[in-house]
Design a protein around this motif. Sequence first.
Motif, short mmCIF file in Angstrom:
data_model
loop_
_atom_site.label_atom_id
_atom_site.label_comp_id
_atom_site.label_asym_id
_atom_site.label_seq_id
_atom_site.Cartn_x
_atom_site.Cartn_y
_atom_site.Cartn_z
N LEU A 187 0.86 -1.26 -0.08
CA LEU A 187 0.03 -0.07 -0.01
C LEU A 187 0.87 1.08 -0.02
N PRO A 188 0.79 2.04 -0.81
CA PRO A 188 1.68 3.36 -1.09
C PRO A 188 1.53 4.13 0.24
N SER A 189 0.38 4.21 0.83
CA SER A 189 0.29 5.12 1.97
C SER A 189 1.08 4.44 3.24
N LEU A 190 1.06 3.26 3.40
CA LEU A 190 1.93 2.55 4.42
C LEU A 190 3.49 2.53 3.87
N GLN A 191 3.77 2.41 2.75
CA GLN A 191 5.08 2.48 2.27
C GLN A 191 5.87 3.68 2.59
N VAL A 240 5.08 5.25 5.18
CA VAL A 240 5.35 5.31 6.60
C VAL A 240 6.34 4.46 7.29
N PHE A 241 6.32 3.43 6.60
CA PHE A 241 7.43 2.28 7.21
C PHE A 241 8.63 2.06 6.24
N GLY A 242 8.72 2.97 5.28
CA GLY A 242 9.78 2.97 4.28
C GLY A 242 10.02 1.74 3.70
N THR A 243 9.24 0.82 3.00
CA THR A 243 9.09 -0.32 2.38
C THR A 243 9.07 -0.12 0.72
N ALA A 244 9.57 -1.21 0.14
CA ALA A 244 9.58 -1.26 -1.14
C ALA A 244 9.24 -2.66 -1.67
N PRO A 245 8.47 -3.07 -2.71
CA PRO A 245 8.12 -4.48 -2.94
C PRO A 245 9.32 -5.15 -3.09
N PRO A 246 9.59 -6.44 -2.79
CA PRO A 246 10.79 -7.16 -3.17
C PRO A 246 10.55 -7.74 -4.46
N PRO A 247 11.61 -8.18 -5.19
CA PRO A 247 11.56 -8.94 -6.47
C PRO A 247 10.97 -10.31 -6.29
N ALA A 248 10.35 -10.52 -7.61
CA ALA A 248 9.38 -11.72 -7.66
C ALA A 248 10.26 -13.12 -6.99
#
Length: 452
Positions: free
Chosen positions: A366-370, A372-380
């Motif tokens: 979720l962009p809004s939570l990204q 806040v938490f500083g996350t980025a989707p990992p590769p598949a």
Amino acid sequence: MSGLCTDLYEIRMAASYLRRGMTGPATFSLFARKLPRDRGFLVSAGLADCLDFLQHLHFDNDELTYLADVVGLREDDLAALDEMRFTGEVWAVPEGRVVFADEPFLEVTAPIAQAQLAETALLNFVTYQSSVAAKAARCRIAAPQADLIDFAARRTHGLEAARAVARASAIVGFAGTSYVAAAREFGLPAAGTMAHSYVEAFQDERAAFGAFAEDFPLTVLQILAIDLGTETLPALALGREPAEPGLMEQPPRKRSQSVVTRRMLLRAWGIMGTVSGVLVLIAFFAVLLAAGWWPGTDVVADPALHHTYLQATTTSFAAIVLCQIGTAFAARTDRTALRQVGLTTNRLLLAGCAFEILFAAAIIYLPSLQAVFGTAPPPAWAYALMLPFPALVWGVDELYRYRGRTRSAGAPERPGAGISTASRSEGSGDVGRDGAPKPPRPSGPGPDDEMP
């Protein structure tokens, strides 16, 4: 709150009312007469400070002495002010609601001297905080998807004003504040990274950003999300786990034995904890190495590599969640194999693990939570790498328990052990004084008994 927090003319008017016995009720209305054409609304704020002021309104002895010596009030004035407490009532628009011109923010009805003394403070609280809240609301309208944070402590005219801005902006939807005191007082998220002075303390920007990224690889919010958000439901579900098979055949625990045993700590930390830590590190460095990172490479200077660094930390987060699932299934039994209790018998645990996965997915995608938490989707491919993690954590612990079961099975049985249990399980009845089993008692009417 000190009664001196007002204008001098308010005190003189109040004293004049009291000298003449004018103690009847009066209603004071606080409203905006006219608003600019392009700013047609305000937002109610400051009510909490108004009510706190009215509740604690009084004059102490030092303040009364000041009013006598400097202002020149008479003894009867001082006596009346000494006994004064606010006894009126307040009607107000709830904080966070939109207010238009000529619409009262609040109305105070009280004996006229009390209402007069409160006027200055109430105007101060409401005028400033409602203006700030309206400005913050327009920022919120202009950027509906963004996470907005106030840095008012650096620019407002005083720390009390910074405190008020933090609260007023939070009322209309700001995500946090940089002012730590306000964050603590109002339960708001405190936000901030570093200033330019931090950058200048290093040789160059690369060194500064690299040092900061090294010191804070995972945010505190990520750690809290892992510990609180993802572990809570599975942990509660384990509390509903039925007793494992064979538990009642175990000897009773000694009184001197601690509830937390060495074996328990060995399983939790020495086995499952170590395996989980190794697997998480493998996932973390696998993502970095796949993107061309090498020890000593600056992950901040190259934007692409910095994104990979965020992917790596997010992969660590996902790996921890998956390892927790394996730990939860391993914790279902102390010695018995999982196949004996059944993989799906604890439906609450399955639901808790499903929530754990969904919660982690929301933080990651979720962009809004990204933000806040500083996350980025990992590769598949990272998910394919992490998919066996729950089974690996559970499997290593199962090998340890299997070794304990085989040792127990090969140990010689103690003399006389199991006689009483076997006799009862076979329905042989009680044991006599000579040790021989008594014949079982008939459980129903015999062939010679008459039926009623």
